[in-house]
Design a protein around this motif. Structure first.
Motif, PDB file in Angstrom:
ATOM      1  N   GLY A 213       0.985  -1.185  -0.204  1.00  0.00           N
ATOM      2  CA  GLY A 213      -0.217  -0.171   0.320  1.00  0.00           C
ATOM      3  C   GLY A 213       0.566   1.214   0.033  1.00  0.00           C
ATOM      4  O   GLY A 213       2.262   1.427   0.221  1.00  0.00           O
ATOM      5  N   LEU A 214       0.009   2.488  -0.479  1.00  0.00           N
ATOM      6  CA  LEU A 214       1.561   3.603  -0.758  1.00  0.00           C
ATOM      7  C   LEU A 214       0.779   4.661  -0.042  1.00  0.00           C
ATOM      8  O   LEU A 214      -0.324   5.002  -0.559  1.00  0.00           O
ATOM      9  N   GLU A 215       1.447   5.696   0.308  1.00  0.00           N
ATOM     10  CA  GLU A 215       1.264   6.966   0.915  1.00  0.00           C
ATOM     11  C   GLU A 215       2.135   8.237   0.136  1.00  0.00           C
ATOM     12  O   GLU A 215       3.382   7.911   0.462  1.00  0.00           O
ATOM     13  N   VAL A 216       0.999   9.010  -0.507  1.00  0.00           N
ATOM     14  CA  VAL A 216       2.114   9.149  -1.835  1.00  0.00           C
ATOM     15  C   VAL A 216       2.134  10.799  -1.446  1.00  0.00           C
ATOM     16  O   VAL A 216       0.817  11.724  -1.465  1.00  0.00           O
TER      17      VAL A 216
ATOM     18  N   LEU B  17      -1.606  11.270  -0.682  1.00  0.00           N
ATOM     19  CA  LEU B  17      -2.880   9.933  -1.282  1.00  0.00           C
ATOM     20  C   LEU B  17      -2.588   8.984  -0.523  1.00  0.00           C
ATOM     21  O   LEU B  17      -1.836   8.293  -1.057  1.00  0.00           O
ATOM     22  N   VAL B  18      -3.662   8.049  -0.247  1.00  0.00           N
ATOM     23  CA  VAL B  18      -3.030   6.618   0.371  1.00  0.00           C
ATOM     24  C   VAL B  18      -4.586   5.642  -0.123  1.00  0.00           C
ATOM     25  O   VAL B  18      -4.986   5.932  -0.907  1.00  0.00           O
ATOM     26  N   THR B  19      -3.016   4.528  -0.743  1.00  0.00           N
ATOM     27  CA  THR B  19      -4.152   3.540  -1.785  1.00  0.00           C
ATOM     28  C   THR B  19      -4.554   1.986  -0.441  1.00  0.00           C
ATOM     29  O   THR B  19      -4.045   2.343   0.423  1.00  0.00           O
ATOM     30  N   ARG B  20      -5.280   1.456  -0.776  1.00  0.00           N
ATOM     31  CA  ARG B  20      -5.401   0.560  -0.474  1.00  0.00           C
ATOM     32  C   ARG B  20      -4.342  -0.341  -0.390  1.00  0.00           C
ATOM     33  O   ARG B  20      -3.792  -0.312  -1.349  1.00  0.00           O
ATOM     34  N   PRO B  21      -4.269  -1.731   0.571  1.00  0.00           N
ATOM     35  CA  PRO B  21      -2.668  -2.979   0.658  1.00  0.00           C
ATOM     36  C   PRO B  21      -3.461  -4.051  -0.768  1.00  0.00           C
ATOM     37  O   PRO B  21      -3.957  -4.622  -0.608  1.00  0.00           O
ATOM     38  N   GLU B  22      -3.944  -3.279  -1.747  1.00  0.00           N
ATOM     39  CA  GLU B  22      -4.263  -3.928  -3.263  1.00  0.00           C
ATOM     40  C   GLU B  22      -3.024  -3.865  -4.406  1.00  0.00           C
ATOM     41  O   GLU B  22      -3.404  -3.978  -5.118  1.00  0.00           O
TER      42      GLU B  22
ATOM     43  N   ALA C  29       6.515   3.805   1.403  1.00  0.00           N
ATOM     44  CA  ALA C  29       5.792   2.210   0.414  1.00  0.00           C
ATOM     45  C   ALA C  29       5.312   1.220   2.016  1.00  0.00           C
ATOM     46  O   ALA C  29       6.371   0.687   2.531  1.00  0.00           O
ATOM     47  N   ASN C  30       4.474   0.691   2.382  1.00  0.00           N
ATOM     48  CA  ASN C  30       4.051   0.103   2.872  1.00  0.00           C
ATOM     49  C   ASN C  30       3.634  -1.668   2.793  1.00  0.00           C
ATOM     50  O   ASN C  30       3.873  -2.224   1.260  1.00  0.00           O
ATOM     51  N   VAL C  31       5.028  -2.465   3.165  1.00  0.00           N
ATOM     52  CA  VAL C  31       5.320  -3.934   2.694  1.00  0.00           C
ATOM     53  C   VAL C  31       4.747  -4.823   3.759  1.00  0.00           C
ATOM     54  O   VAL C  31       5.350  -4.802   4.305  1.00  0.00           O
ATOM     55  N   SER C  32       3.994  -5.694   2.560  1.00  0.00           N
ATOM     56  CA  SER C  32       3.705  -7.184   3.995  1.00  0.00           C
ATOM     57  C   SER C  32       3.904  -8.193   3.189  1.00  0.00           C
ATOM     58  O   SER C  32       3.337  -7.750   1.920  1.00  0.00           O
ATOM     59  N   LEU C  33       3.781  -9.592   3.445  1.00  0.00           N
ATOM     60  CA  LEU C  33       4.024 -10.578   3.395  1.00  0.00           C
ATOM     61  C   LEU C  33       2.670 -11.601   3.888  1.00  0.00           C
ATOM     62  O   LEU C  33       2.737 -11.359   5.271  1.00  0.00           O
TER      63      LEU C  33
ATOM     64  N   LYS D   6      -6.163 -13.147   5.726  1.00  0.00           N
ATOM     65  CA  LYS D   6      -5.801 -12.124   6.255  1.00  0.00           C
ATOM     66  C   LYS D   6      -4.273 -11.576   6.058  1.00  0.00           C
ATOM     67  O   LYS D   6      -3.819 -12.008   5.904  1.00  0.00           O
ATOM     68  N   LEU D   7      -4.334  -9.853   6.153  1.00  0.00           N
ATOM     69  CA  LEU D   7      -3.013  -9.690   5.496  1.00  0.00           C
ATOM     70  C   LEU D   7      -1.918  -9.960   6.573  1.00  0.00           C
ATOM     71  O   LEU D   7      -1.929  -9.756   7.703  1.00  0.00           O
ATOM     72  N   GLY D   8      -0.897  -9.650   6.531  1.00  0.00           N
ATOM     73  CA  GLY D   8       0.864 -10.246   7.420  1.00  0.00           C
ATOM     74  C   GLY D   8       1.191  -8.463   7.438  1.00  0.00           C
ATOM     75  O   GLY D   8       0.008  -7.638   7.375  1.00  0.00           O
ATOM     76  N   THR D   9       1.556  -8.564   8.880  1.00  0.00           N
ATOM     77  CA  THR D   9       2.663  -7.324   9.320  1.00  0.00           C
ATOM     78  C   THR D   9       3.267  -6.621   8.694  1.00  0.00           C
ATOM     79  O   THR D   9       3.797  -6.868   7.621  1.00  0.00           O
ATOM     80  N   ARG D  10       2.808  -5.089   8.216  1.00  0.00           N
ATOM     81  CA  ARG D  10       3.821  -4.811   7.939  1.00  0.00           C
ATOM     82  C   ARG D  10       4.543  -3.578   7.874  1.00  0.00           C
ATOM     83  O   ARG D  10       4.725  -3.253   9.172  1.00  0.00           O
ATOM     84  N   VAL D  11       5.338  -3.341   7.126  1.00  0.00           N
ATOM     85  CA  VAL D  11       6.595  -2.529   7.288  1.00  0.00           C
ATOM     86  C   VAL D  11       6.581  -0.955   6.514  1.00  0.00           C
ATOM     87  O   VAL D  11       6.186  -1.374   5.326  1.00  0.00           O
ATOM     88  N   GLU D  12       6.591  -0.147   6.797  1.00  0.00           N
ATOM     89  CA  GLU D  12       6.971   0.532   5.984  1.00  0.00           C
ATOM     90  C   GLU D  12       7.981   1.710   5.598  1.00  0.00           C
ATOM     91  O   GLU D  12       8.698   1.669   6.928  1.00  0.00           O
ATOM     92  N   VAL D  13       8.011   1.795   4.655  1.00  0.00           N
ATOM     93  CA  VAL D  13       9.694   2.144   4.372  1.00  0.00           C
ATOM     94  C   VAL D  13       9.349   3.552   3.236  1.00  0.00           C
ATOM     95  O   VAL D  13       8.263   4.498   2.628  1.00  0.00           O
TER      96      VAL D  13
HETATM   97  P1  ADP Z   1      -0.023   4.887   9.226  1.00  0.00           P
HETATM   98  O1  ADP Z   1      -0.510   6.589   8.294  1.00  0.00           O
HETATM   99  O2  ADP Z   1      -0.502   4.430   9.714  1.00  0.00           O
HETATM  100  O3  ADP Z   1       1.072   4.527   8.191  1.00  0.00           O
HETATM  101  P2  ADP Z   1      -3.115   3.466   8.174  1.00  0.00           P
HETATM  102  O4  ADP Z   1      -3.798   2.456   8.664  1.00  0.00           O
HETATM  103  O5  ADP Z   1      -3.326   4.437   7.079  1.00  0.00           O
HETATM  104  O6  ADP Z   1      -1.765   3.926   8.202  1.00  0.00           O
HETATM  105  O7  ADP Z   1      -1.975   2.915   6.647  1.00  0.00           O
HETATM  106  C1  ADP Z   1      -1.404   2.837   5.550  1.00  0.00           C
HETATM  107  C2  ADP Z   1      -1.219   2.769   4.107  1.00  0.00           C
HETATM  108  O8  ADP Z   1       0.041   1.432   4.599  1.00  0.00           O
HETATM  109  C3  ADP Z   1      -1.466   2.432   3.427  1.00  0.00           C
HETATM  110  O9  ADP Z   1      -1.348   2.353   2.432  1.00  0.00           O
HETATM  111  C4  ADP Z   1      -3.052   0.721   3.426  1.00  0.00           C
HETATM  112  O10 ADP Z   1      -2.673   0.577   2.146  1.00  0.00           O
HETATM  113  C5  ADP Z   1      -1.191   0.011   3.837  1.00  0.00           C
HETATM  114  N1  ADP Z   1      -1.198  -0.790   4.689  1.00  0.00           N
HETATM  115  C6  ADP Z   1      -2.311  -1.114   5.691  1.00  0.00           C
HETATM  116  N2  ADP Z   1      -1.964  -2.402   6.140  1.00  0.00           N
HETATM  117  C7  ADP Z   1      -1.119  -3.331   5.272  1.00  0.00           C
HETATM  118  C8  ADP Z   1      -0.398  -4.345   5.149  1.00  0.00           C
HETATM  119  N3  ADP Z   1      -0.867  -5.514   6.152  1.00  0.00           N
HETATM  120  N4  ADP Z   1       0.549  -4.412   4.161  1.00  0.00           N
HETATM  121  C9  ADP Z   1       0.289  -3.499   3.815  1.00  0.00           C
HETATM  122  N5  ADP Z   1       0.244  -2.163   3.965  1.00  0.00           N
HETATM  123  C10 ADP Z   1      -0.641  -2.335   3.896  1.00  0.00           C
END
Ligand code: ADP
Ligand code: MG
Length: 485
Positions: free
Chosen positions: A12-15, A158-163, A200-204, A211-218
């Motif tokens: 999922g991206l936050e731009v 702009l925040v995308t869904r984790p898709e 970039a939020n990245v998980s496996l 169910k989505l895995g634990t994400r890391v935000e780069v």
């Molecule tokens: P924050 O501001 O704390 O980073 P959000 O919950 O709004 O919070 O999530 C931000 C981004 O993380 C969104 O782009 C979303 O799509 C993505 N995201 C959330 N959960 C996951 C996940 N499990 N794997 C990858 N990306 C994810």
């Protein structure tokens, strides 16, 4: 979906998009990149006691316009909240942002993948916030310096869904945002100047799992390549952890471009740490139906609409169409050529060929190209209709026209005596003379040495020079050689 050793990759991206307005979002001063440190800082930005925020409506309109272009739902009433944290790049101690009631909710961002297929990602939201200043670490041996110029400039987030499910899709999505920002004129989107940045939020997760895995935000990726490299590295790192039975830590990491690796940055604050609350100095802002309608009316036709039109209506090859739509200014120029009477095919070829070549040489943008679309069409049509030969056009007329863009290209060709010889009888006569002059070559040609055609074309071109059109010459050679005598 890309799989990394039986795991599905989820992104999922936050731009962050700098809005490029004349003044900052809540402060009176402007911001331009590269000015002396702390030269663009007012009392509001410095958080002097008694200073109050003055919302810049243009920032809000730009975010709304972005949302309208992406099919978001636009909030009838939007609010600003204080996101509290301490860091030296933020003198107020809080960032004005939005928690509940963001300007835009939902919507979908389309993009084109490198293989030419089209993808899309659903959006969570687009909200507005102010940017922070910058710490400079390389100017002093033992101290970090603070430059607050950028503090308080307007950003859309702009925040995308984790898709998103591959590094390529993430990069295509990021590129599509940059293109859209430029089409809409809501910002410049120049990554090198920090006007466009991406987390970039990245998980496996196990392949197929719901169910989505634990994400890391780069954080803070400012190029398409860095974004992809960071995702690739994270996917691999996380897969190795999971395979060896360990857990992925939810954390914020930074990407190091020189090593291509990510490293932990700081523990992620949870939303509660920010103590979001509505800013008491700012009223909720209402965007009326009329304003939204007028913003919508300002939206130009967007890249993917143009792509479809160029492909379907003009029968243009995908790669060419993608090249033309890449910058709105070029795409507009292209449409100007067609409106002036140029065929789409010629317009595309001239724009992507000689025009781009000239711009590249001169390090110019299409907006400062010397010929307007009407004038270029006049010239192109002279060539396309074979009134002048391509050789004469490129060798003689093109450079003169670029130097004196107001001259009529036809008059120029006439004055230079470069109007093509359409008199085919003259050509035919000359070719017949050649046949008499080179009987051996003619005989060999007629026995099957068809390659000798080139010899005659060359001889004929020598006689007529740039005034003869090679295509006409070539068909004349064939006509005379094939004649039974
Ligand atoms: P924050 O501001 O704390 O980073 P959000 O919950 O709004 O919070 O999530 C931000 C981004 O993380 C969104 O782009 C979303 O799509 C993505 N995201 C959330 N959960 C996951 C996940 N499990 N794997 C990858 N990306 C994810
Ligand atoms: Mg985040």
């Amino acid at each position: 979906m890309e799989q990394v050793n039986t795991y599905d990759l989820v992104i999922g991206l936050e731009v962050h998009i700098q809005l490029g307005t004349l003044r900052k979002v809540f402060a009176p001063e402007g911001f331009s990149f590269g000015e002396a440190p702390n030269s663009q800082v007012s009392e509001v930005t410095m958080a002097h006691p008694g200073s109050l925020p003055i919302p810049n409506m243009e920032c809000i309109y730009r975010v709304a316009k972005l949302g309208l272009a992406l099919g978001c739902e636009i909030a009838a009433e939007t609010r600003f909240a204080r996101k509290n944290y301490f860091y030296p790049d933020l003198p107020k101690g809080y960032q004005l942002s939005q928690a509940e009631n963001p300007i835009c909710m939902g919507g979908e961002l389309p993009f084109i993948l490198p293989d030419g297929t089209q993808g899309a990602v659903a959006l969570e939201r687009i909200h507005m916030e102010e940017d922070a200043g910058k710490l400079i670490h390389d100017q002093h041996a033992t101290a970090s310096m603070v430059d607050l110029n950028r503090a308080g400039t307007g950003l859309a987030e702009l925040v995308t869904r984790p898709e998103l499910h591959s590094p390529e899709a993430a990069a295509a999505c990021f590129a599509s945002i940059q293109q859209l920002v430029r089409y809409l004129g809501v910002g410049e989107g120049d990554m090198e100047k920090g006007m466009l940045r991406c987390d970039a939020n990245v998980s496996l997760k196990p392949a197929g799992a719901a169910k989505l895995g634990t994400r890391v935000e780069v954080k803070n990726l400012n190029s398409f390549n860095f974004l992809q490299a960071a995702i690739r590295f994270e996917a691999k790192r996380q897969a190795e952890l999971l395979r060896s039975g360990e857990l992925v830590q939810q954390e914020t990491r930074t990407f190091n471009p020189s090593s291509g690796t990510t490293a932990p940055m700081r523990d992620k604050e949870t939303a509660a740490d920010y103590r979001y609350f509505p800013d008491p100095d700012l009223q909720p802002i209402r965007l009326g139906k009329e304003k939204l309608a007028s913003l919508k009316a300002e939206i130009p036709s967007l890249p993917l609409e143009r792509l479809k039109q160029y492909r379907e209506e003009y029968g243009m090859a995908h790669a060419k169409a993608v090249a033309i739509i890449s910058e709105k200014t070029e795409s507009d120029y292209f449409e100007g050529l067609i409106a002036s009477g140029c065929t789409p095919k010629a317009a595309a070829n001239w724009l992507l060929g000689p025009v781009r070549e000239f711009l590249k040489e001169q390090k110019q943008e299409i907006t400062s190209f010397p010929l307007d679309s009407v004038q270029l069409t006049r010239f192109i049509n002279l060539v396309e209709q074979r009134t002048i030969t391509r050789e004469a056009a490129m060798g003689e007329i093109w450079p003169r026209l670029l130097a004196k863009p107001d001259v009529d290209p036809r008059a120029l060709a006439e004055n230079l005596g470069l109007m093509a010889r359409t008199d085919t009888s003259e050509l035919e006569q000359a070719m017949k003379e050649l046949v008499d002059q080179f009987p051996n070559e003619v005989a060999r040609y007629r026995k099957g040495k068809k390659g000798l055609k080139g010899f005659f074309v060359g001889e004929l071109m020598k006689k007529f020079g740039k005034k003869a059109d090679p295509k006409t010459v070539s068909s004349m050679v064939i006509k005379v050689l094939e004649e039974k005598n």
